[in-house]
Design a protein around this motif. Structure first.
Motif, PDB file in Angstrom:
ATOM      1  N   TYR A 135      42.461  35.536  28.865  1.00 58.87           N
ATOM      2  CA  TYR A 135      42.105  36.864  29.402  1.00 58.87           C
ATOM      3  C   TYR A 135      43.040  37.277  30.542  1.00 58.87           C
ATOM      4  CZ  TYR A 135      37.880  34.677  27.549  1.00 58.87           C
ATOM      5  OH  TYR A 135      37.015  33.946  26.804  1.00 58.87           O
ATOM      6  N   ALA A 136      43.359  36.329  31.465  1.00 57.19           N
ATOM      7  CA  ALA A 136      44.291  36.616  32.558  1.00 57.19           C
ATOM      8  C   ALA A 136      43.899  37.851  33.352  1.00 57.19           C
ATOM      9  CB  ALA A 136      45.719  36.774  32.022  1.00 57.19           C
ATOM     10  N   LEU A 137      42.592  38.015  33.590  1.00 61.34           N
ATOM     11  CA  LEU A 137      42.156  39.139  34.421  1.00 61.34           C
ATOM     12  C   LEU A 137      42.448  38.814  35.885  1.00 61.34           C
ATOM     13  CD1 LEU A 137      38.766  39.917  32.694  1.00 61.34           C
ATOM     14  CD2 LEU A 137      40.982  40.996  32.337  1.00 61.34           C
ATOM     15  N   TYR A 138      42.536  39.866  36.707  1.00 58.28           N
ATOM     16  CA  TYR A 138      42.720  39.646  38.142  1.00 58.28           C
ATOM     17  C   TYR A 138      41.336  39.412  38.743  1.00 58.28           C
ATOM     18  CZ  TYR A 138      46.917  42.080  36.662  1.00 58.28           C
ATOM     19  OH  TYR A 138      48.025  42.461  35.978  1.00 58.28           O
ATOM     20  N   PRO A 139      41.067  38.179  39.222  1.00 57.11           N
ATOM     21  CA  PRO A 139      39.688  37.845  39.594  1.00 57.11           C
ATOM     22  C   PRO A 139      39.162  38.642  40.782  1.00 57.11           C
ATOM     23  CG  PRO A 139      41.204  36.073  40.201  1.00 57.11           C
ATOM     24  CD  PRO A 139      41.990  37.052  39.396  1.00 57.11           C
ATOM     25  N   HIS A 140      40.081  39.125  41.630  1.00 61.48           N
ATOM     26  CA  HIS A 140      39.622  39.797  42.847  1.00 61.48           C
ATOM     27  C   HIS A 140      39.433  41.287  42.648  1.00 61.48           C
ATOM     28  CE1 HIS A 140      43.949  39.791  42.567  1.00 61.48           C
ATOM     29  NE2 HIS A 140      43.992  40.827  43.358  1.00 61.48           N
ATOM     30  N   MET A 141      39.667  41.777  41.437  1.00 64.63           N
ATOM     31  CA  MET A 141      39.497  43.209  41.201  1.00 64.63           C
ATOM     32  C   MET A 141      38.304  43.437  40.285  1.00 64.63           C
ATOM     33  SD  MET A 141      43.356  44.446  40.430  1.00 64.63           S
ATOM     34  CE  MET A 141      44.752  43.704  41.256  1.00 64.63           C
ATOM     35  N   THR A 142      37.665  44.599  40.427  1.00 62.82           N
ATOM     36  CA  THR A 142      36.579  44.932  39.520  1.00 62.82           C
ATOM     37  C   THR A 142      37.163  45.228  38.141  1.00 62.82           C
ATOM     38  OG1 THR A 142      36.738  47.277  39.970  1.00 62.82           O
ATOM     39  CG2 THR A 142      35.276  46.001  41.396  1.00 62.82           C
ATOM     40  N   VAL A 143      36.276  45.353  37.179  1.00 61.90           N
ATOM     41  CA  VAL A 143      36.701  45.685  35.817  1.00 61.90           C
ATOM     42  C   VAL A 143      37.529  46.970  35.815  1.00 61.90           C
ATOM     43  CG1 VAL A 143      35.839  46.459  33.573  1.00 61.90           C
ATOM     44  CG2 VAL A 143      34.830  44.468  34.694  1.00 61.90           C
ATOM     45  N   GLY A 144      37.028  47.976  36.536  1.00 59.12           N
ATOM     46  CA  GLY A 144      37.737  49.252  36.592  1.00 59.12           C
ATOM     47  C   GLY A 144      39.116  49.100  37.217  1.00 59.12           C
ATOM     48  N   GLU A 145      39.191  48.327  38.292  1.00 55.09           N
ATOM     49  CA  GLU A 145      40.489  48.129  38.963  1.00 55.09           C
ATOM     50  C   GLU A 145      41.445  47.342  38.082  1.00 55.09           C
ATOM     51  OE1 GLU A 145      38.892  48.076  43.595  1.00 55.09           O
ATOM     52  OE2 GLU A 145      39.029  46.230  42.453  1.00 55.09           O
ATOM     53  N   ASN A 146      40.895  46.350  37.370  1.00 58.92           N
ATOM     54  CA  ASN A 146      41.719  45.600  36.433  1.00 58.92           C
ATOM     55  C   ASN A 146      42.358  46.526  35.410  1.00 58.92           C
ATOM     56  OD1 ASN A 146      42.018  42.532  36.103  1.00 58.92           O
ATOM     57  ND2 ASN A 146      39.974  42.740  36.973  1.00 58.92           N
ATOM     58  N   PHE A 151      35.335  31.354  58.845  1.00 57.72           N
ATOM     59  CA  PHE A 151      34.480  30.901  57.747  1.00 57.72           C
ATOM     60  C   PHE A 151      33.941  32.078  56.961  1.00 57.72           C
ATOM     61  CE2 PHE A 151      32.326  27.298  55.999  1.00 57.72           C
ATOM     62  CZ  PHE A 151      33.066  26.239  56.499  1.00 57.72           C
ATOM     63  N   ARG A 152      33.550  33.114  57.690  1.00 54.85           N
ATOM     64  CA  ARG A 152      33.061  34.328  57.021  1.00 54.85           C
ATOM     65  C   ARG A 152      34.159  34.923  56.150  1.00 54.85           C
ATOM     66  NH1 ARG A 152      28.911  37.368  60.666  1.00 54.85           N
ATOM     67  NH2 ARG A 152      27.292  35.784  60.483  1.00 54.85           N
ATOM     68  N   LYS A 153      35.368  35.011  56.737  1.00 55.25           N
ATOM     69  CA  LYS A 153      36.501  35.566  55.985  1.00 55.25           C
ATOM     70  C   LYS A 153      36.747  34.724  54.737  1.00 55.25           C
ATOM     71  CE  LYS A 153      39.247  38.402  58.214  1.00 55.25           C
ATOM     72  NZ  LYS A 153      39.487  39.790  57.800  1.00 55.25           N
ATOM     73  N   LEU A 154      36.649  33.422  54.926  1.00 54.64           N
ATOM     74  CA  LEU A 154      36.866  32.496  53.808  1.00 54.64           C
ATOM     75  C   LEU A 154      35.847  32.738  52.706  1.00 54.64           C
ATOM     76  CD1 LEU A 154      37.961  29.931  52.434  1.00 54.64           C
ATOM     77  CD2 LEU A 154      36.468  28.607  53.911  1.00 54.64           C
ATOM     78  N   ALA A 155      34.586  32.840  53.102  1.00 59.33           N
ATOM     79  CA  ALA A 155      33.533  33.047  52.112  1.00 59.33           C
ATOM     80  C   ALA A 155      33.769  34.352  51.360  1.00 59.33           C
ATOM     81  CB  ALA A 155      32.170  33.055  52.807  1.00 59.33           C
ATOM     82  N   ALA A 156      34.147  35.399  52.116  1.00 60.78           N
ATOM     83  CA  ALA A 156      34.387  36.695  51.479  1.00 60.78           C
ATOM     84  C   ALA A 156      35.551  36.604  50.507  1.00 60.78           C
ATOM     85  CB  ALA A 156      34.666  37.747  52.551  1.00 60.78           C
ATOM     86  N   ALA A 157      36.627  35.939  50.940  1.00 55.27           N
ATOM     87  CA  ALA A 157      37.810  35.844  50.097  1.00 55.27           C
ATOM     88  C   ALA A 157      37.523  35.020  48.846  1.00 55.27           C
ATOM     89  CB  ALA A 157      38.965  35.219  50.882  1.00 55.27           C
ATOM     90  N   ARG A 158      36.722  33.962  49.038  1.00 54.01           N
ATOM     91  CA  ARG A 158      36.371  33.136  47.891  1.00 54.01           C
ATOM     92  C   ARG A 158      35.591  33.925  46.869  1.00 54.01           C
ATOM     93  NH1 ARG A 158      33.220  27.954  49.552  1.00 54.01           N
ATOM     94  NH2 ARG A 158      32.366  28.388  47.511  1.00 54.01           N
ATOM     95  N   GLN A 159      34.630  34.688  47.389  1.00 53.77           N
ATOM     96  CA  GLN A 159      33.810  35.461  46.481  1.00 53.77           C
ATOM     97  C   GLN A 159      34.662  36.479  45.742  1.00 53.77           C
ATOM     98  OE1 GLN A 159      30.817  38.035  47.959  1.00 53.77           O
ATOM     99  NE2 GLN A 159      29.894  38.002  45.934  1.00 53.77           N
ATOM    100  N   GLN A 160      35.637  37.003  46.472  1.00 51.71           N
ATOM    101  CA  GLN A 160      36.469  38.040  45.887  1.00 51.71           C
ATOM    102  C   GLN A 160      37.257  37.535  44.685  1.00 51.71           C
ATOM    103  OE1 GLN A 160      39.563  39.876  48.188  1.00 51.71           O
ATOM    104  NE2 GLN A 160      38.425  41.770  48.185  1.00 51.71           N
ATOM    105  N   ILE A 161      37.791  36.335  44.806  1.00 53.36           N
ATOM    106  CA  ILE A 161      38.549  35.843  43.664  1.00 53.36           C
ATOM    107  C   ILE A 161      37.646  35.131  42.662  1.00 53.36           C
ATOM    108  CG2 ILE A 161      40.669  35.595  44.980  1.00 53.36           C
ATOM    109  CD1 ILE A 161      40.163  32.501  44.657  1.00 53.36           C
ATOM    110  N   GLY A 162      36.324  35.158  42.915  1.00 52.28           N
ATOM    111  CA  GLY A 162      35.402  34.540  41.974  1.00 52.28           C
ATOM    112  C   GLY A 162      35.620  33.054  41.856  1.00 52.28           C
ATOM    113  N   ALA A 163      35.981  32.428  42.982  1.00 47.46           N
ATOM    114  CA  ALA A 163      36.262  30.996  42.948  1.00 47.46           C
ATOM    115  C   ALA A 163      35.010  30.225  42.557  1.00 47.46           C
ATOM    116  CB  ALA A 163      36.754  30.525  44.309  1.00 47.46           C
ATOM    117  N   GLU A 164      35.222  29.161  41.802  1.00 45.04           N
ATOM    118  CA  GLU A 164      34.075  28.383  41.372  1.00 45.04           C
ATOM    119  C   GLU A 164      33.909  27.116  42.197  1.00 45.04           C
ATOM    120  OE1 GLU A 164      35.204  28.663  37.398  1.00 45.04           O
ATOM    121  OE2 GLU A 164      34.225  30.613  37.301  1.00 45.04           O
ATOM    122  N   TRP A 165      34.497  27.105  43.426  1.00 41.92           N
ATOM    123  CA  TRP A 165      34.298  25.929  44.264  1.00 41.92           C
ATOM    124  C   TRP A 165      33.616  26.338  45.537  1.00 41.92           C
ATOM    125  CZ3 TRP A 165      37.532  27.590  48.120  1.00 41.92           C
ATOM    126  CH2 TRP A 165      38.642  28.336  47.711  1.00 41.92           C
TER     127      TRP A 165
END
Lengths: 365, 298
Positions: A84-95, B284-298
């Motif tokens: 899929y290679a989606l950009y994980p930090h972007m929403t579906v729309g942004e992707n 730590f807050r920034k880290l948590a936000a950034a992790r969530q943003q990239i959908g990290a699974e760790w």
């Protein structure tokens, strides 16, 4: 919307050559599938077309331009990846809108195009989600959405269905087919699954060890395979094949079993010649339970023991012992057959294939 | 209460609690208490005089303290940012290496192997105005004919300390960001190339968001050093010249052991710890936000 033309395309990694000068003309708006076992060079070829791998020799043309030295961004292509290679930090729309944003298009135009693509792919309700919140099938639809918003000249698919489960695979396959009908764009699709290749494409390119074995429509590669490899690769279950020696109007198998020479080969074979005999499961059936292709004289009948059966509902795959191993046959209007029972099998030799033993080339003119 | 009446888990955990209390809780409580007394090492009995928040008022109204405080924040801001940029650059370079990447990775960690005290001595020598390598080099190259007073001029001294600190800690960033780069999937980068990104845009929109959590981990680890920026300064300048390089912890150390005013020093230290915790929480807050943003699974 553009034709793609590969001329003497070569890929080398150091001293190792993995694609050996292949030629391929993909017509404008054609759906082409590159298919072959893993390591045959199909993905490498696709990645060269995308510009993700350097070309070691030959040329790639998209439209009228040689694109060998152009970076991917200058080729006006879209690619859908297996992962899929989606950009994980972007929403579906942004992707989906990312490529347009990079191209500097105005925000309302991006929004409109993303909305259009989302409607086509049934993603409208997911535009605010992130990829991690989506299922595999949804992610792959987003990846396709990302590809279509740009309206590229050429779509490239790299095994897009391999990470999906069987049911989803069929669904998304249908969507890709619809997409092609709708977009009217050139599409090149890499897969190792011959069913995907058969169902989706206008023409199939069968590759093996960095060479093209055959290019043809699904009907052609199925009915008139040019080589033993293609015959064995296309079709499920695969074609039954064994080596035979020609002897006085008969084909003699290693165990001494014999079949008459198929009518269309009677003129061309000489006694003592060694060839490979091939017959698809569809053309081998318990007598009375198959479709005779019309030439009743070409059907040979033999009593053979049933080893196992695989009922599929509308048909049953019957494995019968012949020449020391199991040959697969397809039984229409099935009825239960106990193992070990001897039944009369029909070999429809008008549909038989013969291949040269050494070169593997088909002997059919 | 008889010992045998305790439940088995409590009984088994008891020794651990005991050890923890002895080495952590009691000293912590004692130092916290002493920050409310005028305790001087030379007058043990002063430990029993309770003066409430007077030490804290003294600290907050002390100009020297606020200068040291501001300097510490400035020093760390500059050092952390420089370390992050350099670390990012190093990590990107090493990740591109085709051969000898293991060797480079190991070499990159060398500065972490040295005691900060040794680093301090080394840079003290390098920056020495008479016999230091830096002045020697600059003069040999004809860039200057003067002996630049690296550790004597106040501003230059802080700069020199920053250089030493950056040298010794850049590898924290480099290692963590490199880990991020190596763990990063290739496909989104290739997708970005196909989507029309130039290499710079690919970095800006795809690679960097992915690396951000790793940078924040490094930031979090380094932010604890707000409370540790001591040894290099102590060795190189000892807060001099004329307190121009005094940081919070050199000031605390001097107050505690030089002036023997333990109570006051503890008050400063607790304030510094709060500052350090705030930094850590922030990252730590920034880290948590950034992790969530990239959908990290760790």
């Amino acid at each position: 919307m553009a034709p793609v033309s590969l001329k003497k395309l070569v890929k080398r990694y150091g001293a190792l050559e993995v694609v050996h000068g292949i030629d391929l003309e993909v017509k404008d708006r054609e759906f082409i599938a590159l298919v072959g076992p893993s390591g045959c060079g199909k993905s490498t070829t696709l990645r060269m077309i995308a510009g993700l791998e350097e070309v070691s020799g030959g040329t790639i043309e998209i439209g009228d331009n040689v694109v060998n030295d152009l970076p991917p961004r200058a080729r006006n292509i879209s690619m859908v990846f297996q992962s899929y290679a989606l950009y994980p930090h972007m929403t579906v729309g942004e992707n989906m809108g990312f490529s347009l944003k990079i191209a500097g298009r105005p925000a309302d135009e991006i929004k409109e195009k993303v909305a259009d693509a989302a409607a086509i792919l049934d993603l409208s309700h997911l535009l605010e989600r992130r990829p991690s919140q989506l299922s595999g099938g949804q992610r792959q639809r987003v990846a396709m959405g990302r590809a279509i918003v740009r309206r590229p000249d050429v779509f490239l698919f790299d095994e897009p269905l391999s990470n999906l489960d069987a049911k989803l695979r069929t669904q998304v396959r249908t969507e890709i087919k619809k997409l092609h009908a709708r977009m009217q764009a050139t599409m090149i699709y890499v897969t190792h699954d011959q069913v995907e290749a058969m169902t989706l494409s206008d023409r199939i390119v069968i590759m093996r060890d960095g060479h093209i074995e055959q290019i043809g429509t699904p009907e052609e590669v199925f009915n008139r395979p040019l080589t033993k490899f293609v015959a064995g690769f296309i079709g499920s279950p695969p074609m039954n094949m064994d080596d035979v020696t020609v002897d006085d109007g008969k084909l003699v198998f290693a165990t001494g079993a014999t079949l008459p020479i198929p009518p269309k080969f009677r003129q061309s074979l000489t006694t003592g010649q060694k060839v490979t005999f091939g017959l698809r499961p569809d053309d081998l059936y318990p007598s009375g339970h198959g479709l005779n292709s019309g030439d009743a004289e070409a059907v040979a009948e033999l009593d053979l023991p049933v080893s196992i059966t695989e009922p599929l509902g509308n048909e049953t795959l019957v494995f019968v012992g012949f020449n020391g191993r199991d040959w697969v046959s397809r039984m229409l209007n099935p009825r239960p057959l106990p193992s070990g029972m001897n039944i009369k099998m029909s070999f429809d030799l008008s549909q038989a294939h013969l291949f040269d033993l050494t070169t593997g080339k088909s002997l059919a003119a | 209460m008889k010992l045998s009446r305790l439940s088995a888990p409590a009984l088994l955990l008891f020794p651990a609690f005991l050890v923890l209390a002895a080495v952590v809780v009691v000293p912590l409580a004692l130092s916290f208490y002493s920050s409310f007394t005028p305790f001087r090492l030379t007058k043990p009995e002063s430990l029993y005089v309770f003066i409430g928040l007077r030490n804290y008022f003294t600290v907050f109204s002390s100009w020297d303290f606020w200068v040291a405080f501001g300097r510490t924040v400035l020093f760390l801001t500059i050092a952390l940012n420089a370390e992050m940029l350099l670390g990012l650059g190093l990590a990107l370079l090493v990740s591109k290496a085709v051969h000898g990447q293991r060797l480079l990775r190991t070499m990159m960690m060398f500065p972490m192997m040295f005691s900060p005290v040794l680093v301090g001595f080394q840079f003290k020598f390098l920056f020495n105005d008479n016999i230091g390598l830096i002045n020697n080099g600059l003069q040999s190259l004809g860039l200057t004919d003067q002996a630049i007073p690296w550790l004597i001029n106040g501003n230059l001294a802080l700069f020199s300390i920053t250089v030493a600190e950056v040298w010794s800690s850049t590898s924290v960033f480099a290692i963590l960001i490199l880990a991020g780069l190596l763990a990063m999937p290739r496909d989104p980068i290739e997708a970005a190339h196909v989507d029309g990104c130039t290499p710079l845009q690919t970095f800006r929109y795809v690679t960097w968001p992915y690396l951000m959590p790793f940078a924040f981990i490094a930031m979090t680890i380094r932010s604890l050093d707000v409370a540790r920026a001591y040894d290099i300064v102590k060795i190189m300048t000892d807060g001099g010249p004329a307190k121009r390089t005094e940081l919070l912890w050199t000031l605390v150390g001097r107050t505690a052991y030089g002036d023997a005013r333990m109570g006051l020093a503890n008050a400063m230290a607790y304030f510094a710890i709060v500052l350090s915790i705030l930094f850590t929480v922030y990252f730590f807050r920034k880290l948590a936000a950034a992790r969530q943003q990239i959908g990290a699974e760790w």
